[in-house]
Design a protein around this motif. Structure first.
Motif, short mmCIF file in Angstrom:
data_model
loop_
_atom_site.label_atom_id
_atom_site.label_comp_id
_atom_site.label_asym_id
_atom_site.label_seq_id
_atom_site.Cartn_x
_atom_site.Cartn_y
_atom_site.Cartn_z
N GLY A 172 -6.30 8.67 -0.27
CA GLY A 172 -7.50 8.13 0.39
C GLY A 172 -7.83 6.71 -0.06
O GLY A 172 -8.61 6.01 0.61
N GLN A 173 -7.22 6.27 -1.15
CA GLN A 173 -7.43 4.89 -1.61
C GLN A 173 -6.84 3.87 -0.63
O GLN A 173 -7.14 2.68 -0.71
CB GLN A 173 -6.82 4.70 -3.01
N VAL A 174 -5.96 4.34 0.24
CA VAL A 174 -5.41 3.46 1.29
C VAL A 174 -5.89 3.98 2.64
O VAL A 174 -5.27 4.85 3.25
CB VAL A 174 -3.86 3.43 1.23
N PRO A 175 -7.02 3.45 3.12
CA PRO A 175 -7.59 3.98 4.37
C PRO A 175 -6.66 3.83 5.57
O PRO A 175 -6.75 4.61 6.51
CB PRO A 175 -8.86 3.14 4.56
N LYS A 196 1.00 12.18 -9.57
CA LYS A 196 -0.23 12.85 -10.00
C LYS A 196 -0.02 14.38 -9.97
O LYS A 196 -0.42 15.08 -10.91
CB LYS A 196 -1.39 12.46 -9.06
N VAL A 255 1.34 4.15 -2.67
CA VAL A 255 0.34 5.17 -2.97
C VAL A 255 0.92 6.58 -2.81
O VAL A 255 0.50 7.53 -3.48
CB VAL A 255 -0.92 4.98 -2.07
N GLU A 285 0.81 -1.22 0.00
CA GLU A 285 0.00 0.00 0.00
C GLU A 285 0.85 1.28 0.00
O GLU A 285 0.40 2.33 -0.43
CB GLU A 285 -0.92 0.00 1.23
N GLN A 328 -6.45 16.64 -5.21
CA GLN A 328 -6.36 15.43 -6.04
C GLN A 328 -5.35 14.44 -5.46
O GLN A 328 -5.53 13.23 -5.59
CB GLN A 328 -6.01 15.80 -7.48
N ARG A 381 2.58 7.53 -5.95
CA ARG A 381 1.57 7.75 -6.99
C ARG A 381 0.92 9.13 -6.83
O ARG A 381 0.65 9.82 -7.81
CB ARG A 381 0.50 6.65 -6.95
N SER A 382 0.72 9.56 -5.59
CA SER A 382 0.12 10.89 -5.38
C SER A 382 1.07 11.99 -5.82
O SER A 382 0.66 13.02 -6.36
CB SER A 382 -0.30 11.07 -3.91
N GLU A 430 -7.08 12.65 -2.68
CA GLU A 430 -8.03 11.67 -3.22
C GLU A 430 -7.31 10.33 -3.46
O GLU A 430 -7.80 9.27 -3.08
CB GLU A 430 -8.61 12.21 -4.52
N ILE A 431 -6.13 10.42 -4.08
CA ILE A 431 -5.35 9.20 -4.33
C ILE A 431 -4.91 8.55 -3.03
O ILE A 431 -5.06 7.34 -2.84
CB ILE A 431 -4.12 9.52 -5.23
#
Lengths: 206, 206
Positions: A154-157, A130, A123, A120, A148, A126-127, A151-152
């Motif tokens: 947030g894909q890993v809570p 972005k 991420v 994880e 934004q 990746r952010s 948001e990315i």
């Protein structure tokens, strides 16, 4: 030590705490402003300790150059400003962040991640990618870029984000709009492991 | 400069403020505890400025030794502690206080005294001498020594005493009883002129 010898290192200076602090330390080197945002808010006193021990190390060793990793971007900014302000006669060399194949910045802390967390953790990079992509596409509103990125992330809570910051790369001051060299930085905790990462985007040369 | 040349000085480094501070200074060297009592209470930020500019000067010049006057006893203590804590590779040499025939410590500030004030200013040294005499006579109670010093200083009503302090000569910490090397220090204002003076009494060798 064996690794150093392999790479032709002539001498290693690796003092212990008692050698560095033989008496109660009363003298502190502090760098205002640059130490305060980002990690400074979450690690009170940390950069004061870094600046003080680096001044001592540079003085003891008589260093001509010191090498720091870009991953610790705020540390780099603090040391660079300190060296300039105090007229320290050495060059601060910034080494690029080394990354795993999935983009995760290499760090001694990564070993503390569980296999799931390790997966994880990418991420964060990746952010950052972005943000770079948005800036290349002409986006200049810092708030929109940060949104934004969040948001990315947030894909890993499981990731507890400490900060998502887009600031001037030298002063680390907030910018409402992207201009010049900007530092895009993220910090957060995955389980008990604190992770940080960043990229610098130079909008003057794009 | 002529005076320096007369005395065989090889080089003079006398930078202006813009040369020393070409940009907003964010980096400060602070020395806790030693900077806080005595003059530290009356001149907030003063010793932070002294410690910072001395670090810069020592680094720029690559000094092997630096010479400070004993009259500025707290400045000496701050610089000595700073040099030790930061591992600065230089020797701090303390020069004895030069005195006028009546005991007044020579200082560039003495020129601002009126003829009447100039005459009265010697009371400070007389109070220090009294303390030395009491200690030689076996007195160890700091409160009693300070009281007798204040009595002498009170003979000049125009003198506004800032402090009468008897402290450890190295740490500048308060002592209830005289022991080891003690610093006896006085500060006050005569008219608009701030005067300081001190003596060190070494009770270990008496």
């Amino acid at each position: 030590m064996a690794l150093c010898a392999q790479h032709g290192v002539g001498a290693v200076f690796a003092p212990g705490p008692r050698e560095m602090y033989p008496r109660e330390n009363l003298t502190w080197v502090t760098v205002e402003k640059v130490s305060e945002p980002l990690c400074g808010r979450f690690r009170p006193g940390h950069f004061r300790g870094v600046a003080t021990v680096c001044t001592k190390l540079f003085t003891i060793v008589g260093a001509d150059a010191a090498f720091f990793g870009q991953k610790d971007a705020q540390q780099v900014a603090v040391i660079q400003r300190m060296a300039a302000d105090l007229n320290l006669p050495l060059e601060i060399v910034v080494c690029p962040t080394v990354r795993e194949p999935d983009g995760l910045a290499v760090s001694s802390r990564n070993q503390y991640l569980s296999p799931q967390e390790r997966k994880e953790a990418s991420v964060i990079y990746r952010s950052l990618q972005k943000a770079a992509e948005l800036i290349r596409g002409g986006e200049t509103a810092v708030a929109r870029i940060a949104e934004q990125m969040r948001e990315i992330l947030g894909q890993v809570p499981a990731l507890q984000v400490e900060y998502v910051s887009i600031v001037d790369a030298a002063s680390l001051e907030d910018l409402p709009r992207v201009r010049g060299k900007v530092l895009i930085a993220v910090a957060g905790r995955l389980g008990s492991t604190r992770l940080i990462d960043n990229i610098v985007v130079d909008t003057t040369t794009k």
